[in-house]
Write a protein that holds these residues in place. Structure first.
Motif, PDB file in Angstrom:
ATOM      1  N   ILE A 382       0.794  -1.113   0.114  1.00  0.00           N
ATOM      2  CA  ILE A 382       0.055  -0.070   0.002  1.00  0.00           C
ATOM      3  C   ILE A 382       1.058   0.971  -0.112  1.00  0.00           C
ATOM      4  CG2 ILE A 382      -1.769   1.165   1.350  1.00  0.00           C
ATOM      5  CD1 ILE A 382      -2.925  -1.275   0.276  1.00  0.00           C
ATOM      6  N   LYS A 383       0.510   2.209  -0.798  1.00  0.00           N
ATOM      7  CA  LYS A 383       0.942   3.477  -0.796  1.00  0.00           C
ATOM      8  C   LYS A 383       0.145   4.506  -0.743  1.00  0.00           C
ATOM      9  CE  LYS A 383       4.844   4.492  -1.186  1.00  0.00           C
ATOM     10  NZ  LYS A 383       5.988   4.674  -0.105  1.00  0.00           N
ATOM     11  N   MET A 384      -0.031   5.300   0.278  1.00  0.00           N
ATOM     12  CA  MET A 384      -0.851   6.521   0.151  1.00  0.00           C
ATOM     13  C   MET A 384      -0.818   7.476  -0.886  1.00  0.00           C
ATOM     14  SD  MET A 384      -2.816   5.691   2.770  1.00  0.00           S
ATOM     15  CE  MET A 384      -2.892   4.509   3.886  1.00  0.00           C
ATOM     16  N   PRO A 385      -1.845   8.385  -1.178  1.00  0.00           N
ATOM     17  CA  PRO A 385      -1.411   9.346  -1.944  1.00  0.00           C
ATOM     18  C   PRO A 385      -0.526  10.410  -1.439  1.00  0.00           C
ATOM     19  CG  PRO A 385      -3.743   9.528  -0.926  1.00  0.00           C
ATOM     20  CD  PRO A 385      -3.150   8.209  -0.592  1.00  0.00           C
ATOM     21  N   ALA A 386       0.214  10.978  -2.250  1.00  0.00           N
ATOM     22  CA  ALA A 386       1.427  11.609  -1.793  1.00  0.00           C
ATOM     23  C   ALA A 386       1.227  12.507  -0.554  1.00  0.00           C
ATOM     24  CB  ALA A 386       2.006  12.609  -2.932  1.00  0.00           C
ATOM     25  N   TYR A 387       0.106  13.284  -0.419  1.00  0.00           N
ATOM     26  CA  TYR A 387       0.031  14.129   0.683  1.00  0.00           C
ATOM     27  C   TYR A 387      -0.420  13.151   2.012  1.00  0.00           C
ATOM     28  CZ  TYR A 387      -5.029  13.402   1.416  1.00  0.00           C
ATOM     29  OH  TYR A 387      -6.415  13.064   1.679  1.00  0.00           O
ATOM     30  N   GLN A 388      -0.384  11.946   1.999  1.00  0.00           N
ATOM     31  CA  GLN A 388      -0.622  11.153   3.172  1.00  0.00           C
ATOM     32  C   GLN A 388       0.459  10.201   3.434  1.00  0.00           C
ATOM     33  OE1 GLN A 388      -4.573   9.357   2.824  1.00  0.00           O
ATOM     34  NE2 GLN A 388      -5.355  11.034   4.056  1.00  0.00           N
ATOM     35  N   ASP A 389       1.778  10.206   2.569  1.00  0.00           N
ATOM     36  CA  ASP A 389       2.661   9.338   2.615  1.00  0.00           C
ATOM     37  C   ASP A 389       3.736   9.597   3.604  1.00  0.00           C
ATOM     38  OD1 ASP A 389       4.461  11.106   1.652  1.00  0.00           O
ATOM     39  OD2 ASP A 389       4.233  10.096  -0.561  1.00  0.00           O
ATOM     40  N   GLY A 390       3.697  10.937   4.382  1.00  0.00           N
ATOM     41  CA  GLY A 390       4.555  11.253   5.440  1.00  0.00           C
ATOM     42  C   GLY A 390       5.680  12.062   5.075  1.00  0.00           C
ATOM     43  N   HIS A 391       5.968  12.145   3.600  1.00  0.00           N
ATOM     44  CA  HIS A 391       7.359  12.538   3.131  1.00  0.00           C
ATOM     45  C   HIS A 391       7.447  14.046   3.454  1.00  0.00           C
ATOM     46  CE1 HIS A 391      10.457  13.751   0.436  1.00  0.00           C
ATOM     47  NE2 HIS A 391      10.382  12.597   0.028  1.00  0.00           N
ATOM     48  N   ALA A 392       8.153  14.347   4.393  1.00  0.00           N
ATOM     49  CA  ALA A 392       8.501  16.033   4.545  1.00  0.00           C
ATOM     50  C   ALA A 392       8.860  16.760   3.389  1.00  0.00           C
ATOM     51  CB  ALA A 392       9.772  16.244   5.544  1.00  0.00           C
ATOM     52  N   GLY A 393       8.129  17.967   3.466  1.00  0.00           N
ATOM     53  CA  GLY A 393       8.231  18.786   2.380  1.00  0.00           C
ATOM     54  C   GLY A 393       6.981  18.921   1.465  1.00  0.00           C
ATOM     55  N   TYR A 394       6.263  17.896   1.389  1.00  0.00           N
ATOM     56  CA  TYR A 394       5.113  17.722   0.593  1.00  0.00           C
ATOM     57  C   TYR A 394       4.031  17.069   1.522  1.00  0.00           C
ATOM     58  CZ  TYR A 394       6.113  13.196  -1.183  1.00  0.00           C
ATOM     59  OH  TYR A 394       6.343  11.797  -1.302  1.00  0.00           O
ATOM     60  N   SER A 395       4.302  16.257   2.475  1.00  0.00           N
ATOM     61  CA  SER A 395       3.239  15.554   3.346  1.00  0.00           C
ATOM     62  C   SER A 395       3.767  15.881   4.734  1.00  0.00           C
ATOM     63  CB  SER A 395       3.320  13.980   2.994  1.00  0.00           C
ATOM     64  OG  SER A 395       2.372  13.415   3.974  1.00  0.00           O
ATOM     65  N   ASP A 396       3.068  15.157   5.803  1.00  0.00           N
ATOM     66  CA  ASP A 396       3.159  15.532   7.009  1.00  0.00           C
ATOM     67  C   ASP A 396       2.817  14.358   7.976  1.00  0.00           C
ATOM     68  OD1 ASP A 396       0.481  16.271   8.412  1.00  0.00           O
ATOM     69  OD2 ASP A 396       0.834  16.980   6.333  1.00  0.00           O
ATOM     70  N   PRO A 397       3.262  14.241   9.325  1.00  0.00           N
ATOM     71  CA  PRO A 397       2.782  13.255  10.105  1.00  0.00           C
ATOM     72  C   PRO A 397       1.358  13.261  10.358  1.00  0.00           C
ATOM     73  CG  PRO A 397       4.132  14.756  11.571  1.00  0.00           C
ATOM     74  CD  PRO A 397       4.355  15.024   9.991  1.00  0.00           C
ATOM     75  N   LEU A 398       0.493  14.513  10.483  1.00  0.00           N
ATOM     76  CA  LEU A 398      -0.850  14.638  10.641  1.00  0.00           C
ATOM     77  C   LEU A 398      -1.608  13.931   9.556  1.00  0.00           C
ATOM     78  CD1 LEU A 398      -1.070  18.003  12.600  1.00  0.00           C
ATOM     79  CD2 LEU A 398      -0.875  15.504  13.499  1.00  0.00           C
ATOM     80  N   ASP A 399      -1.281  14.158   8.140  1.00  0.00           N
ATOM     81  CA  ASP A 399      -1.868  13.816   7.090  1.00  0.00           C
ATOM     82  C   ASP A 399      -1.658  12.264   7.164  1.00  0.00           C
ATOM     83  OD1 ASP A 399      -3.395  15.853   5.809  1.00  0.00           O
ATOM     84  OD2 ASP A 399      -1.506  16.677   5.328  1.00  0.00           O
ATOM     85  N   GLU A 400      -0.420  11.872   7.210  1.00  0.00           N
ATOM     86  CA  GLU A 400      -0.026  10.741   7.162  1.00  0.00           C
ATOM     87  C   GLU A 400      -0.816   9.786   8.294  1.00  0.00           C
ATOM     88  OE1 GLU A 400       4.285   8.087   7.720  1.00  0.00           O
ATOM     89  OE2 GLU A 400       3.443   9.753   9.244  1.00  0.00           O
ATOM     90  N   GLN A 401      -1.141  10.125   9.274  1.00  0.00           N
ATOM     91  CA  GLN A 401      -1.821   9.742  10.266  1.00  0.00           C
ATOM     92  C   GLN A 401      -3.356   9.286   9.999  1.00  0.00           C
ATOM     93  OE1 GLN A 401      -1.935  10.222  15.074  1.00  0.00           O
ATOM     94  NE2 GLN A 401      -3.366  11.641  14.370  1.00  0.00           N
ATOM     95  N   ARG A 402      -3.972  10.131   9.304  1.00  0.00           N
ATOM     96  CA  ARG A 402      -5.243  10.044   8.946  1.00  0.00           C
ATOM     97  C   ARG A 402      -5.261   9.120   7.878  1.00  0.00           C
ATOM     98  NH1 ARG A 402      -8.834  14.423   9.670  1.00  0.00           N
ATOM     99  NH2 ARG A 402      -8.124  16.394  10.436  1.00  0.00           N
ATOM    100  N   GLY A 403      -4.666   9.116   6.758  1.00  0.00           N
ATOM    101  CA  GLY A 403      -4.636   7.807   5.802  1.00  0.00           C
ATOM    102  C   GLY A 403      -4.458   6.454   6.324  1.00  0.00           C
ATOM    103  N   THR A 404      -3.246   6.371   7.245  1.00  0.00           N
ATOM    104  CA  THR A 404      -2.934   4.925   7.699  1.00  0.00           C
ATOM    105  C   THR A 404      -3.951   4.569   8.713  1.00  0.00           C
ATOM    106  OG1 THR A 404      -0.461   5.683   7.547  1.00  0.00           O
ATOM    107  CG2 THR A 404      -0.932   3.970   9.062  1.00  0.00           C
TER     108      THR A 404
END
Length: 560
Positions: A382-404
């Motif tokens: 599974i790979k989340m959409p980019a804004y939810q994958d946790g990658h600093a610069g274009y994503s973040d831990p809060l969006d990552e948390q929502r998707g995961t």
């Protein structure tokens, strides 16, 4: 033409040969003419785990998320975290004055970035992307002294208001008030504090390692780059044995969303090839992969995008250089063709006995649809959409948390949860500071790219054999430490494993559980990496309660 026919028509001869040599014993859905090894979603397993879901997020070091675990600051206004009684300690920063007299603070070569590790709160969820390339990471690790992160991997571009304003931002870490869900999963299930990338470097090498354990054997399809030098960094080096090794990000060839300038394919095999040969259902599911979907903001195709209120930007959902299986002719779906039906998801052939157009590569929503339709593949990446994958610069831990969390909450409600395991891990460390170092067990001696132990040196001894049976450069590792969690009724609860593992340990688990220990060969790390079996209790387990969390706060809704 099917996606694979398109690839054959446009690819060099070597790629066509690779595809034609793909395993003939492929998966069939129920009701179709049976091949030599008909697929079944309930293929025999060595353990009670019948479904494995690998959530592969982006760019986090272990200390960046778990530096002070299980102790959180708990300031007013942030989700509170309180550790369960008996929570084991981890190899974090709560020791040896690492929070107050850190080597990166003491080493003045870091300039204004010479700072001690510091806590980032929820208002600082949007940070800069740190430098996480193969060579800068080696410089930062500095002979194992771990004292030059600000100088070599630190970055300030895009830092959120209030985030540290120098390259010392690389020393920042979150605690259980921001990465609350990850800390709660660690409390109730199993976590490793000794998990590593197989090699130094960024996303594409990590994507390849978790499906093949191998970054040797690159075929250049389109390139504007020459082999790596310090003055002119590139994504590949000559491996010293007549081939090329991948050390950085580059798009997969023939993917309709790939950059036209630089594209590669890999010559080896991946775990999908072995699963096809054994008739085991599987799939790669990526946010944004379905090009026919229109997002609420009207975007579609390769430019589908989602706005994040955390980073205050619109990000493209699909990133080609994160797509594990697109780099291999046998498992690629270059046109992003859709599966023949929901019932065909996970299978090589459709109900009419024809090769399914999707070739095991799907959109993220297809995973939800398949599970709901009682067509849960045995193995799912599974790979989340980019804004939810946790990658600093274009994503973040809060969006990552929502998707995961949304995905795991969904899985825990399914009847199949009783025999399911979810792995959450990350493709690289993003260059974020981590105090742990392990001496390379696989050396590399490229004069330009390798710098860990001095010019042209990363580790000692003879490098491991590469794809074609000769020692190769470009795979120095283990590299950087990353988080690794196992969520399952069969996981050891509130358990921290100290057994050394790597990204290729995921491949090893699949091989050991479904394939009777068959290995990929060709120099894959699956043959030498550690096992994650010790994170499960298959003798007395199976009773760990499901843990429902809030996707917004990461706090516990219910454990039952």
């Amino acid at each position: 033409m099917t996606p694979r026919q398109v690839l054959l028509a446009t690819a060099p001869t070597c790629l066509a040969a690779c595809l034609l040599a793909a395993p003939a014993r492929a998966a069939h859905p129920a009701g179709a003419a049976a091949p030599a090894a008909p697929a079944t979603a309930s293929a025999p397993t060595a353990t009670p785990i019948e479904h494995l879901v690998v959530i592969y997020n982006e760019n986090v070091s272990f200390d960046h998320y778990f530096a002070t675990y299980p102790k959180a600051a708990n300031p007013k206004g942030e989700p509170a975290f309180a550790a369960l009684p008996g929570t084991p300690a981890v190899n974090g920063l709560m020791q040896d004055k690492l929070l107050t007299q850190n080597p990166n603070f003491l080493n003045k070569a870091n300039g204004k970035g010479a700072v001690n590790p510091f806590r980032l709160d929820r208002s600082q969820a949007a940070t800069a992307d740190q430098d996480h390339a193969y060579t800068p990471e080696q410089f930062a690790y500095d002979h194992g002294r771990m004292d030059l992160f600000p100088k070599y991997t630190g970055n300030t571009r895009g830092g959120a208001p209030g985030a540290f304003s120098t390259k010392g931002q690389v020393m920042g870490y979150y605690d259980g008030n921001t990465v609350t869900a990850m800390w709660n999963y660690a409390q109730h299930f199993a976590m490793s504090d000794n998990a590593w990338t197989d090699t130094y470097g960024p996303s594409t090498p990590g994507a390849l390692e978790v499906v093949s354990g191998q970054t040797d054997g690159v075929t250049l399809v389109h390139t504007t780059k020459k082999p790596y030098t310090l003055k002119h960094p590139s994504y590949y080096i000559k491996d010293g044995a007549g081939d090329l090794a991948l050390i950085s990000d580059v798009d997969p060839a023939y993917d309709v969303c790939s950059s036209p300038s630089n594209q590669v394919m890999m010559q080896g095999r991946n775990i999908g090839d072995l699963l096809n040969a054994a008739g085991v259902t599987w799939g790669g599911f990526m946010g944004g992969f379905d090009l026919g979907t229109k997002n609420p903001n009207g975007t579609t195709g390769c430019r589908r995008s989602t706005y994040s209120s955390v980073i205050h930007a619109k990000m493209t959902d699909y990133i080609p250089h994160h797509n594990w299986f697109q780099y291999y002719a046998s498992t690629a779906n270059p046109t992003h063709a859709r599966p023949a039906s929901i019932a065909a998801i996970g299978y090589t052939f459709d109900h009419n006995g024809k090769p399914d157009p999707a070739n095991h590569q799907y959109g993220l929503k297809d995973f939800y649809a398949a599970v709901k339709a009682d067509n849960f593949p045995a193995v799912s990446y599974i790979k989340m959409p980019a804004y939810q994958d946790g990658h600093a610069g274009y994503s973040d831990p809060l969006d990552e948390q929502r998707g995961t969390v949304a995905l795991i909450d969904f899985l825990e409600k399914q009847p199949a949860w009783k025999n399911t395991a979810v792995i959450i891990t990350w493709d690289d460390s993003d260059g974020w500071y981590d105090h742990a170092f392990t001496s390379p067990t696989n050396a590399s001696f490229n004069a330009q790219a390798d710098q860990l132990d001095g010019p042209g040196k990363c580790g000692t001894g003879t490098p491991m054999d590469g794809l074609h049976g000769k020692p190769v450069n470009g795979r120095c590792g283990p590299g950087t430490r990353i988080p690794f969690l196992v969520i399952s009724p069969w996981a050891k609860p509130n358990y921290v494993s100290h057994t050394p593992i790597t990204q290729a340990s995921v491949v090893r688990f699949i091989e050991d559980n479904w394939l009777r220990g068959k290995r990929l060969g060709g120099g894959s790390f699956d043959a030498t990496t550690g096992s994650i079996m010790g994170m499960f209790d298959f003798k007395h387990g199976g009773h760990v309660p499901a843990l429902m969390l809030s996707p917004t706060t990461g706090t516990v809704f219910a454990a039952k």
